[in-house]
Design a protein around this motif. Structure first.
Motif, short mmCIF file in Angstrom:
data_model
loop_
_atom_site.label_atom_id
_atom_site.label_comp_id
_atom_site.label_asym_id
_atom_site.label_seq_id
_atom_site.Cartn_x
_atom_site.Cartn_y
_atom_site.Cartn_z
N ASN A 1 -27.46 19.43 12.54
CA ASN A 1 -26.65 18.59 12.68
C ASN A 1 -25.16 19.30 13.02
N ASP A 2 -25.12 20.31 12.57
CA ASP A 2 -23.76 21.05 12.65
C ASP A 2 -23.60 22.20 13.74
N LEU A 3 -24.84 22.45 14.21
CA LEU A 3 -24.94 23.63 15.22
C LEU A 3 -25.06 23.29 16.60
N PRO A 4 -24.65 23.86 17.34
CA PRO A 4 -24.70 23.59 18.89
C PRO A 4 -26.09 23.85 19.15
N THR A 5 -26.56 22.87 20.36
CA THR A 5 -27.77 23.21 20.89
C THR A 5 -27.51 23.46 22.37
N PRO A 6 -28.26 24.41 22.82
CA PRO A 6 -29.09 25.45 21.97
C PRO A 6 -28.09 26.32 21.24
N TYR A 7 -28.73 26.92 20.29
CA TYR A 7 -27.91 27.58 19.35
C TYR A 7 -28.53 29.04 19.57
N ARG A 8 -27.54 29.97 19.61
CA ARG A 8 -27.86 31.24 20.02
C ARG A 8 -27.17 32.23 19.01
N ARG A 9 -28.29 32.94 18.33
CA ARG A 9 -27.64 33.77 17.14
C ARG A 9 -28.13 35.00 17.16
N TYR A 10 -27.44 36.11 16.56
CA TYR A 10 -28.09 37.27 16.44
C TYR A 10 -27.75 37.76 14.93
N ALA A 11 -28.87 38.57 14.35
CA ALA A 11 -28.89 38.72 13.13
C ALA A 11 -29.40 40.31 12.90
N MET A 12 -28.63 40.87 11.97
CA MET A 12 -28.98 42.40 11.63
C MET A 12 -29.23 42.55 10.09
N GLY A 13 -30.34 43.37 9.60
CA GLY A 13 -30.40 43.50 8.10
C GLY A 13 -31.62 43.86 7.68
N PRO A 14 -31.79 44.20 6.48
CA PRO A 14 -33.25 44.67 6.06
C PRO A 14 -34.23 43.69 5.94
N VAL A 15 -35.52 44.21 6.05
CA VAL A 15 -36.46 43.01 5.73
C VAL A 15 -37.64 43.84 4.74
N GLY B 1 -33.71 25.84 20.86
CA GLY B 1 -33.24 24.74 21.53
C GLY B 1 -33.34 24.47 23.03
N SER B 2 -33.90 25.56 23.68
CA SER B 2 -34.05 25.52 25.18
C SER B 2 -35.32 25.94 25.40
N ALA B 3 -36.10 25.20 26.27
CA ALA B 3 -37.57 25.50 26.97
C ALA B 3 -37.50 26.19 28.14
N SER B 4 -36.05 26.43 28.74
CA SER B 4 -36.15 27.20 29.99
C SER B 4 -36.38 28.55 30.05
#
Length: 490
Positions: free
Chosen positions: A103-117, A140-143
């Motif tokens: 509810n607080d994020l734009p849609t589509p939500y485009r994010r990048y993340a980096m880190g250890p797994v 949030g995008s089916a395109s």
């Protein structure tokens, strides 16, 4: 009185499957992460740093081993009911984040993340239980424009970090097409369908003939052991073989062959239509088959993806530990996963993304000679008089304030030779020397350690006498002269 049993000393060793990273390796990784983040940011993705710990329930059924809730991950029980675990990738946490904050994020939500797994799997050569990933995802995008963009982003990222065009290939397939093939086979037994998927995943290793044998009567492996086949007829196996060998001279030919492989399957036809859209969108952006191509042999995480899948493969050859030539292989992959967020919300939320294996990409750049294991250490200010430490600290402060990496020798200054040995071990570019005479005359000595090493390595004795790597400069010119020497070294 009983004698207290002496506790054994702990072993100074990393746990199996883990390793330590030192100076140059950490710097190289950080520089690569910065470069990758720059490309992701340029494409409009926002950074996200999610929790390294998730509930096992949130991580869901996509664990490497799902027989028990804590298999495949490093998990522990918080209380009698809740199990927590270190994240095993960056995608499952994204699904939880989007569901929690949608509810607080734009849609589509485009994010990048980096880190250890972290993955609680059996370690092996080059296979660690902790490693770095770099992800970019659109939720949030089916395109199909979102999928084509991920492929373009991956291509740009590889080139930006130093993998030239011609040394990599991004291959694209679609899970829906494979589902269409399974429909064309008319297999009612779910176990057989699962066995077919596992066999398809072996295509790269055993080839067309090997896959056909594994689908039907079985085959002898390289060791001479017989592997039972699934028991399909040749007619039933034909759609699978047609699918895996449908790659044509260009995208149009590949799509035509795929339509023949799926026959009248509706889901298979939709998958081919999506591949056709992706190919057209990439062509419009100027990405040709020399960078990104349709390839039906790409099979990634069959239970994970719901549509297009993509894999970045480095095509140059290296030598393995036995001296044999082989291609470097995959360094990144991803695809469309429209069911992950649905686990939390009950509603289908389309999503697609890619993950880059940082450690493998760094290894590739080292193989290509685009990374070195060396990094210049700090300028070392030696200590000739321990009572004048304030003078030496003042020099270091001047150098640091000018943006130059520097340190004062903090060990025992009694043996000056040990100070220079320390500077060599630190891979220092130069040492600064100021004894009592230099202080009285307002000068300092600068010893160029890089030049000194080159002279010692290449010069004859007479040439050594004629050249010097130690310079006397006015104390007030210290920063300017150090900077000039650093520039000449680089």
């Amino acid at each position: 009185m009983a004698k207290v049993k002496k506790q054994p000393r702990p072993k100074a060793e990393t746990p199996k499957g883990f390793r330590d990273y030192f100076g140059a390796e950490v710097t190289q990784r950080n520089e690569m992460l910065h470069t990758i983040a720059g490309v992701y940011h340029r494409y409009g993705f926002d950074a996200l740093d999610s929790s390294a710990v998730e509930t096992v329930e949130a991580l869901g059924k996509y664990l490497p081993d799902v027989d028990r809730p804590n298999e495949g991950v490093f998990a522990w029980q918080e209380d009698e009911s809740d199990w927590l675990a270190l994240r095993y990738d960056l995608t499952a946490p994204l699904a939880r984040v989007f569901a929690q904050h949608r509810n607080d994020l734009p849609t589509p939500y485009r994010r990048y993340a980096m880190g250890p797994v972290w993955r609680n799997e059996k370690p092996g050569p080059g296979r660690y239980r902790q490693f770095y990933q770099c992800d970019a995802d659109t939720v949030g995008s089916a395109s199909m424009a979102a999928d084509s963009e991920i492929c373009a982003l991956l291509s740009d990222t590889l080139e930006e970090v130093g993998i030239p065009r011609g040394d990599y290939l991004i291959r694209v397939n679609n899970r829906k097409v494979l589902n269409g093939v399974l429909e064309a086979m008319r297999l009612a037994d779910e176990a057989q369908r699962h066995d077919v998927l596992r066999t398809i995943d072996k295509f790269d290793k055993v080839g067309e003939a090997g896959v056909r044998e594994l689908l039907t009567k079985g085959r002898l492996d390289a060791s001479g052991a017989f592997i039972d086949g699934i028991g399909l007829t040749d007619t039933q196996a034909d759609p699978v073989v047609a699918f895996l060998t449908s790659k044509g001279a260009d995208a149009t030919a590949t799509l035509t062959n795929l339509r023949d492989a799926v026959g009248t399957s509706d889901i298979g036809g939709k998958g081919i239509d999506e591949l056709e859209q992706i190919a057209a969108l990439l062509s419009a952006q100027g990405y040709g088959a020399d960078r990104i191509e349709l390839d039906p042999s790409v099979v990634r995480g069959l239970g994970y993806y719901t549509g297009p899948v993509y894999e970045a493969e480095l095509t140059f050859e290296i030598f393995d530990e036995k001296g044999r030539k082989r291609q470097f292989g995959s360094v990144a992959g991803g695809g469309r996963y429209d069911d992950l967020v649905k686990r939390f919300t009950g509603q289908e939320v389309p999503a697609t993304g890619v993950s880059i294996g940082v450690d493998r990409l760094l290894a590739a750049l080292r193989e290509k000679g685009r990374l070195t294991a060396h990094e210049h250490g700090p300028v070392v200010v030696t200590v000739m008089d321990r009572d004048r430490m304030a003078d030496y600290q003042a020099m270091v402060a001047e150098l640091r304030n000018a943006g130059i990496r520097a340190e004062v020798y903090l060990g025992n200054p009694k043996n000056f030779g040990n100070q220079l040995k320390y500077a060599d071990r630190r891979n220092s570019p130069m040492a600064v020397i100021e004894g009592g005479d230099e202080k009285a005359n307002g000068i300092v000595q600068i010893k160029d350690l890089i030049l000194g090493a080159k002279i010692a390595e290449n010069a004859t004795l007479e040439e050594w006498k004629e050249r010097t790597n130690q310079f006397e400069v006015p104390r007030g010119d210290l920063v300017a002269r150090v900077r000039a020497i650093l520039e000449s070294q680089s």
